[in-house]
Structure formats: C-alpha cells, structure tokens
Design a protein around this motif. Structure first.
Motif, mmCIF file in Angstrom:
data_model
loop_
_atom_site.group_PDB
_atom_site.id
_atom_site.type_symbol
_atom_site.label_atom_id
_atom_site.label_comp_id
_atom_site.label_asym_id
_atom_site.label_seq_id
_atom_site.Cartn_x
_atom_site.Cartn_y
_atom_site.Cartn_z
ATOM 1 N N UNK A 1 0.820 -1.356 0.355
ATOM 2 C CA UNK A 1 -0.253 0.062 0.367
ATOM 3 C C UNK A 1 1.238 1.535 -0.303
ATOM 4 N N UNK A 2 2.000 0.896 1.048
ATOM 5 C CA UNK A 2 2.744 2.322 0.787
ATOM 6 C C UNK A 2 3.551 2.475 -0.755
ATOM 7 N N UNK A 3 4.166 1.154 -1.214
ATOM 8 C CA UNK A 3 4.330 1.497 -2.399
ATOM 9 C C UNK A 3 3.309 2.569 -3.606
ATOM 10 N N UNK A 4 1.824 1.454 -3.715
ATOM 11 C CA UNK A 4 0.854 2.418 -4.270
ATOM 12 C C UNK A 4 1.374 3.855 -3.687
ATOM 13 N N UNK A 5 0.886 4.218 -3.025
ATOM 14 C CA UNK A 5 0.649 5.528 -2.593
ATOM 15 C C UNK A 5 2.055 6.598 -2.800
ATOM 16 N N UNK A 6 3.184 5.864 -3.365
ATOM 17 C CA UNK A 6 4.163 6.515 -3.876
ATOM 18 C C UNK A 6 3.728 6.564 -4.825
ATOM 19 N N UNK A 7 3.080 6.482 -5.810
ATOM 20 C CA UNK A 7 2.356 6.342 -7.275
ATOM 21 C C UNK A 7 1.650 6.561 -7.886
ATOM 22 N N UNK A 8 1.018 8.311 -7.119
ATOM 23 C CA UNK A 8 -0.354 8.175 -6.648
ATOM 24 C C UNK A 8 0.328 9.590 -7.633
ATOM 25 N N UNK A 9 1.922 10.161 -7.227
ATOM 26 C CA UNK A 9 1.613 10.679 -8.789
ATOM 27 C C UNK A 9 2.542 10.439 -9.666
ATOM 28 N N UNK A 10 2.660 10.763 -10.778
ATOM 29 C CA UNK A 10 3.036 11.806 -11.899
ATOM 30 C C UNK A 10 4.049 12.144 -11.856
ATOM 31 N N UNK A 11 5.809 12.031 -11.944
ATOM 32 C CA UNK A 11 6.670 12.366 -12.714
ATOM 33 C C UNK A 11 7.065 12.335 -14.157
ATOM 34 N N UNK A 12 8.177 13.014 -15.225
ATOM 35 C CA UNK A 12 8.726 12.534 -15.857
ATOM 36 C C UNK A 12 9.470 11.195 -15.814
#
Length: 349
Positions: free
Chosen positions: A149-160
């Motif tokens: 879940x922590x990993x998924x939260x880290x991917x709640x943002x999109x970076x270039x």
C-alpha cells in the motif's frame, strides 16, 4: 532543210539568252529554321527511389498512469508543454490510500503485539510453538500488505521519466479513474525522432537497413536512414513496417505529422533511367514515346522512339533509346518535321 536549220539556231540562241539573264531562273525559296528549346538527357538515379507515406513519431512515446484508482486531483502540465526528467506532472487524491495505509499499520501493530505476548509463554511451555510460528506469519503478511500500500501511495503522483514534451492528456481533473488508466503520454526527446511507414512486399524487397532516406517537408527536406524493417507483414493489411531514423530532426517537428519519404534502393547493376522534360513528347502509346532528338551538327532533328520508365514530376523517365547527354526538343516540337532545320534558343530564353 534550210527551214529546220534556222529553227534550231533560234532555239539555241534563246536558250543561251536565258542562261545569261539572271532574272530568267528563279531559285526555290529557303525555309527558315524553326526556333526550339532543347534539354540534355541526364541520369536520374533518384527516379528509382521507393516512395512511401509515413508518420513522424518519437522513438519512445511513453504512456503514464496512476498505480491506484481514485479521483484525479490535478495536472501541472498540458498538451505540448515541455517537461524535464523528474518533474511532477499529475497527482491523484490519496485520501483513500492513506486510510488503507493506516489500516495496514494497525494490522502490523496488532500482529507484532500478538507475537510479543506469545514469545514469553512459549519459552515457559505454556503455548505450543506452532502458535508462535502462526503469529510470525501473520506479522510478515501484515508487513507485506503495508509495504504494498505504501508503494502504491508513492505512485499516486506521476513524474516525467525523461526530458520531452506532453503529447496527450486524455483525463481531466476531478475524474475518477481505475488503476492503470493512461493520464499522460510523453514524447522522449532523448530517444530521437523517427518515421514509421508501411511498404508493400514489392517495395520492401528493394530496400535494406542503412539505406538513405529523403523526407519532403513544406520548408525543405530532411535526410535519414532505414534502421528497422519488419520481418513479418501486418495482419490484415499485408504491409511491412519500416522505421526511419532522423538524426537531425528540428525540435519543432511534431509527432503525428504525415510526410512523404523517398528511400534509396539497394545497389544493383541496372543503370538508372534518363530524365528529359515531359514536354518533349510528341507522340506516345503504352510504354513508348516519340521525341525529336537534335542531330550531331545541331542544325536538324530526327524522330526517335524511346522506351518510357515512367513520369516523375515534370520529367519523362527514359529506360532505353536515348543516350546520356543527347539533346531533345523540349519546346517547339509541334512546329517541326523530320527534315526541319532548327535554331536553338539560348538557355533561359
């Protein structure tokens, strides 16, 4: 006899007078030469280049998406905006993910407490070792769930992922989307610009990787080379995908533009056709055409039938019947006959 002799003398005298009188004989009027424009036959190796239509694209066009489902909070970029590696581009609301993460932390805490209570009891023999092993497994499972879940939260943002440009933004702020839905498409400038084209089996057999390519643009042309040829034709169309790399593509060359390209064929022993202006044709039938060819002395012409390889723009491509450097009448041929004399107009007239 006397009368016949006098008559003969009179005829001879009149004949002699006629020869001495310059006005007695009238010379035939000379036909003035016909003014014409001529062009020399030149080799046209570019005529055998394979013509195709292709689409410009970045070598890498990367679709970006959120790892979790949720409501799109907002975008920091829009279509055509430049981006740099690591730049934050979009974000999804994390309220639900944060709740899941707190619940996972609570499960980890409880599993650790259960294990801590059992460890002293098993040492005294009050609890079987199997219960302790089960408690350890429960703790490991709870920790794994929390890490996911922590990993998924880290991917709640999109970076270039690279320096480039935004090619598409199919979502809008406020939309609720499932996990994996494409939110942005980024063109990676670092990967370079290519052209993708589809060629028939006949045309693809004429080219090879490394062959030169010319790309026609409204304000000029670009050069490139073939870097990939598909080993299998596309299902349904039967065409072979060909990839052309453009190492010197300008920065403003937009992805998705439809362009015309000419691909140099494989080297062979067949000489290239000759090119002359198509206006030189005076008669044509099938793959044969008749031209007026200037004689060696430059004062007359001869009709000649040649074999035609095709037309390219304003040029007639001649496969046989004409030698390189021979001159053909490109303007004025309608006023000529095979025995006509000509006067060649200076170049540029």
């Amino acid at each position: 006899m006397l009368r016949a002799s006098l008559l003969l003398i009179l005829v001879l005298a009149l004949s002699a007078c006629g020869k001495d009188d310059p006005d007695a004989a009238q010379a035939a009027p000379a036909t003035p030469p016909v003014p014409v424009t001529v062009s020399a036959a030149r080799p046209a190796p570019e005529a055998e280049w394979v013509k195709a239509t292709g689409t410009i694209a970045f070598k890498r066009e990367i679709p970006l998406s959120f790892k979790v489902a949720g409501k799109v909070e907002g975008f920091q970029v829009d279509i055509a905006d430049p981006v740099t590696r690591g730049q934050r581009l979009a974000r999804i609301q994390v309220t639900e993910v944060d709740a899941q993460l707190r619940a996972a932390d609570a499960r980890v805490t409880k599993a650790r407490q259960d294990l801590d209570r059992l460890l002293p009891l098993v040492a005294k023999g009050f609890v079987e070792k199997a219960r302790v092993d089960a408690a350890k497994s429960a703790l490991d499972t709870a920790q794994a769930d929390r890490d996911a879940i922590a990993f998924n939260r880290g991917l709640s943002e999109i970076s270039a992922p690279a320096d480039g440009v935004v090619l598409a933004r199919p979502l809008e702020p406020g939309q609720i989307v499932p996990a994996g839905t494409t939110a942005l498409v980024i063109g990676d400038r670092e990967s370079g610009v290519i052209v993708r084209a589809g060629l028939s089996d006949r045309d693809v057999a004429l080219i090879g990787t490394g062959n030169a390519v010319e790309l026609a643009l409204p304000n000029g042309k670009l050069t490139g080379q073939v870097t990939r040829i598909a080993a299998k034709s596309a299902t349904g169309t039967g065409v072979f995908d060909v990839e052309v790399t453009l190492p010197e593509a300008p920065a403003d060359l937009s992805s998705g533009r439809i362009v015309t390209l000419f691909i140099a064929p494989k080297s062979g022993n067949t000489p290239p056709p000759l090119a002359v202006p198509a206006s030189a044709i005076i008669e044509g039938f099938g793959d044969l055409a008749t031209l007026y060819v200037v004689k060696a002395d430059g004062k007359g012409v001869e009709r000649r039938q040649v074999k035609v390889a095709g037309l390219r723009g304003a040029d007639l491509l001649v496969a046989a019947g004409l030698a390189e450097g021979e001159q053909v009448v490109s303007a004025g041929g309608a006023y000529l006959r095979p025995d006509s004399a000509i006067s060649i107009a200076p170049a540029g007239k």
